[in-house]
Design an enzyme around this catalytic site. Structure first.
Site, mmCIF file in Angstrom:
data_model
loop_
_atom_site.group_PDB
_atom_site.id
_atom_site.type_symbol
_atom_site.label_atom_id
_atom_site.label_comp_id
_atom_site.label_asym_id
_atom_site.label_seq_id
_atom_site.Cartn_x
_atom_site.Cartn_y
_atom_site.Cartn_z
ATOM 1 N N CYS A 132 0.786 -1.306 -0.017
ATOM 2 C CA CYS A 132 0.156 0.077 -0.029
ATOM 3 C C CYS A 132 0.847 1.157 -0.115
ATOM 4 O O CYS A 132 1.554 1.650 0.972
ATOM 5 C CB CYS A 132 -0.875 -0.134 1.140
ATOM 6 N N CYS A 135 -0.199 4.173 2.519
ATOM 7 C CA CYS A 135 0.474 3.720 3.853
ATOM 8 C C CYS A 135 1.858 3.614 4.027
ATOM 9 O O CYS A 135 2.267 4.371 5.063
ATOM 10 C CB CYS A 135 -0.316 2.273 4.012
#
EC number: 1.11.1.28
Length: 182
Positions: A132, A135
């Site tokens: 991700c 993230c």
């Protein structure tokens, strides 16, 4: 024989590089023992490999409190939720999703029960395994703002990569495959 050595012995010959990387990881002293084993616990949980999780958790119990081990597991469980959600928001063509509240409970991030930069480092490891980008950037920024240097961050991600490769090698070997050196 330590739990990590037992895992090492189960890595097949086709994954010799993985064995060498695991040996290097265990000898590496870039991270404090708690940070190192926290990364390993969170990463092992992220791999979903039960044998690896059990071995790493057993090894971690020698250097981490039960609270810290639980925090590493909490990092893996809450971060994977965020990874799925924010990867969707990032990849979806419809920009409306970026404006919508996630409505995901994640109180443990605010109060993990351990040093917040440790928890953040463990979270970065899981986000790296799960790919991700949003993230990863958020964790890296938070760590840098907390004074964590690039070498520490890179080491945690390298450890996550090695942990994931160990899980894949074990799974690829299958239950009846010969052990290393057989």
């Amino acid at each position: 024989m330590s739990p990590i050595e037992q895992i090492y012995d189960k890595i097949p010959d086709f994954a010799k590089d993985v064995r060498i990387n695991l040996t290097s990881l265990m000898a590496d002293e870039t991270l404090s023992p708690r940070r190192k084993y926290g990364v390993l616990v969170a990463s092992a949980v992220a791999t979903r490999n039960s044998a690896l999780i059990a071995a790493v958790e057993s090894a971690a119990s020698g250097v981490m409190t039960s609270v810290a081990i639980a925090a590493a597991k909490a990092a893996a469980s809450v971060v994977v939720m965020n990874n799925v959600y924010y990867r969707f928001v990032h990849l979806a063509s419809n920009p409306e999703y970026k404006t919508m509240p996630p409505r995901l409970r994640m109180d443990v991030i605010g109060n993990p029960g351990v040093d917040k930069s440790d928890f953040e480092l463990w979270s970065l490891a899981v986000s790296s395994i799960n790919g991700c980008g949003i993230c990863i950037d958020a964790h890296e920024r938070t760590l840098r703002a907390a004074g964590v240097n690039s070498e520490t961050i890179q080491t945690a991600v390298r450890f996550a990569a090695i942990t994931q490769s160990v899980a894949i090698a074990l799974e690829a070997a299958g239950p009846a495959s010969p052990q290393a050196g057989d």
